[in-house]
Write a protein that holds these residues in place. Structure first.
Motif, mmCIF file in Angstrom:
data_model
loop_
_atom_site.group_PDB
_atom_site.id
_atom_site.type_symbol
_atom_site.label_atom_id
_atom_site.label_comp_id
_atom_site.label_asym_id
_atom_site.label_seq_id
_atom_site.Cartn_x
_atom_site.Cartn_y
_atom_site.Cartn_z
ATOM 1 N N UNK A 186 0.818 -1.210 0.000
ATOM 2 C CA UNK A 186 0.000 0.000 0.000
ATOM 3 C C UNK A 186 0.853 1.261 0.000
ATOM 4 N N UNK A 187 2.162 1.102 -0.185
ATOM 5 C CA UNK A 187 3.058 2.263 -0.134
ATOM 6 C C UNK A 187 3.450 2.662 -1.547
ATOM 7 N N UNK A 188 3.202 3.904 -1.894
ATOM 8 C CA UNK A 188 3.518 4.418 -3.227
ATOM 9 C C UNK A 188 4.681 5.382 -3.107
ATOM 10 N N UNK A 189 5.892 4.855 -3.265
ATOM 11 C CA UNK A 189 7.090 5.661 -3.042
ATOM 12 C C UNK A 189 7.195 6.830 -4.012
ATOM 13 N N UNK A 190 6.814 6.598 -5.275
ATOM 14 C CA UNK A 190 6.926 7.655 -6.277
ATOM 15 C C UNK A 190 6.056 8.854 -5.925
ATOM 16 N N UNK A 191 4.811 8.597 -5.510
ATOM 17 C CA UNK A 191 3.906 9.687 -5.153
ATOM 18 C C UNK A 191 4.391 10.411 -3.905
ATOM 19 N N UNK A 192 4.837 9.646 -2.894
ATOM 20 C CA UNK A 192 5.312 10.254 -1.662
ATOM 21 C C UNK A 192 6.526 11.138 -1.930
ATOM 22 N N UNK A 193 7.470 10.628 -2.730
ATOM 23 C CA UNK A 193 8.691 11.384 -3.017
ATOM 24 C C UNK A 193 8.367 12.685 -3.735
ATOM 25 N N UNK A 194 7.478 12.622 -4.719
ATOM 26 C CA UNK A 194 7.129 13.814 -5.478
ATOM 27 C C UNK A 194 6.499 14.872 -4.580
ATOM 28 N N UNK A 195 5.643 14.444 -3.663
ATOM 29 C CA UNK A 195 4.975 15.393 -2.770
ATOM 30 C C UNK A 195 5.970 16.068 -1.842
ATOM 31 N N UNK A 196 6.896 15.313 -1.291
ATOM 32 C CA UNK A 196 7.874 15.904 -0.371
ATOM 33 C C UNK A 196 8.906 16.748 -1.111
ATOM 34 N N UNK A 197 9.151 16.415 -2.378
ATOM 35 C CA UNK A 197 10.021 17.279 -3.184
ATOM 36 C C UNK A 197 9.349 18.639 -3.410
ATOM 37 N N UNK A 198 8.036 18.609 -3.633
ATOM 38 C CA UNK A 198 7.286 19.858 -3.783
ATOM 39 C C UNK A 198 7.355 20.677 -2.492
ATOM 40 N N UNK A 199 7.244 20.012 -1.361
ATOM 41 C CA UNK A 199 7.349 20.692 -0.068
ATOM 42 C C UNK A 199 8.724 21.349 0.080
ATOM 43 N N UNK A 200 9.771 20.642 -0.270
ATOM 44 C CA UNK A 200 11.125 21.207 -0.182
ATOM 45 C C UNK A 200 11.292 22.416 -1.096
ATOM 46 N N UNK A 201 10.739 22.318 -2.307
ATOM 47 C CA UNK A 201 10.822 23.448 -3.243
ATOM 48 C C UNK A 201 10.148 24.687 -2.667
ATOM 49 N N UNK A 202 8.988 24.502 -2.045
ATOM 50 C CA UNK A 202 8.279 25.637 -1.459
ATOM 51 C C UNK A 202 9.051 26.212 -0.272
ATOM 52 N N UNK A 203 9.639 25.348 0.530
ATOM 53 C CA UNK A 203 10.408 25.815 1.686
ATOM 54 C C UNK A 203 11.637 26.615 1.259
ATOM 55 N N UNK A 204 12.170 26.281 0.099
ATOM 56 C CA UNK A 204 13.344 26.990 -0.409
ATOM 57 C C UNK A 204 12.989 28.230 -1.218
#
Length: 236
Positions: A186-204
């Motif tokens: 039930x773990x979708x690594x690709x979706x999770x990674x993309x979402x947290x990458x978006x979070x990092x982009x916004x934080x920067x």
């Protein structure tokens, strides 16, 4: 609140339960053999027996209308074991069935969970119920949506015809296999990674991404997750 990070598509950070990708490999499958090994009609893996959208009532109506639904998990009275988190067991189980019930527990806007994604790659046509835009998510003529039928009796009649139409069933399965889910259990690594990458982009880039929500209630409107009422059919 500054940002929202949810499954809703208009969230500041879109955080879905999963995503489907277009296949890059060529499918060379014996679809006739796949169909011929299916000796059972419909399966449902479920542990939550009382839900906001009353999906359990809809399944009861399907059964009364002549659809054989084998229930696996905590909501089963016959003791069928739920092959959850076990891809091999789930595949072995679903290989015998023509249909699988990917029913969400509520019809919230954009809400589509592992119920759809984690069982997507198996050779079974999915029946869906929920508030997502399935036409955007899934290939045309590859799934069956309860919202497309006036009631469970109408859907049952359609399923019984489709289940005995080998050519039509194979066509739907081929359409479904245009996409693939690349998650694990039930773990979708690709979706999770993309979402947290978006979070990092916004934080920067805070200056260009500043947001303020004064009211959580206004942001997450009740209308986005409609409650079930007797005046409204629970399958819409």
């Amino acid at each position: 609140m500054n940002w929202s990070m949810t499954f809703m598509r208009d969230a500041d950070i879109f955080f879905p339960y999963g995503t489907l990708e277009r296949r890059t490999d060529v499918q060379n499958r014996n679809y006739s053999a796949i169909f011929d090994q299916k000796t059972k009609f419909a399966a449902w893996f479920v542990g939550n027996c009382i839900t906001p959208n009353k999906r359990e009532k809809y399944v009861e109506e399907l059964q009364r209308a002549g659809v054989e639904v084998d229930i696996y998990g905590g909501c089963c009275k016959k003791g069928h074991r739920l092959p959850r988190f076990n891809n091999e067991a789930a595949k072995k189980t679903l290989d015998r069935y023509k249909f699988y019930l990917s029913f969400e527990n509520s019809n919230c806007e954009d809400y589509v969970t592992e119920k759809l994604f984690s069982n997507y790659n198996y050779d079974v046509i999915q029946l869906v119920m929920g508030g997502a835009d399935y036409k955007r998510l899934l290939p045309n003529n590859s799934y069956i949506d309860t919202a497309d039928f006036k009631n469970a009796t109408k859907m049952a009649a359609y399923l019984n015809v489709l289940g005995n139409n080998k050519d039509k069933y194979i066509e739907m399965l081929q359409n479904k296999h245009q996409l693939v889910w690349n998650g694990h259990n039930t773990f979708d690594e690709a979706s999770y990674s993309k979402s947290f990458c978006t979070l990092c982009e916004k934080l920067n880039n805070l200056d260009s991404n500043r947001r303020v929500y004064r009211s959580m209630n206004d942001h997450y409107r009740i209308s986005r997750c409609p409650p079930f009422t007797k005046a409204e059919p629970y399958y819409h």
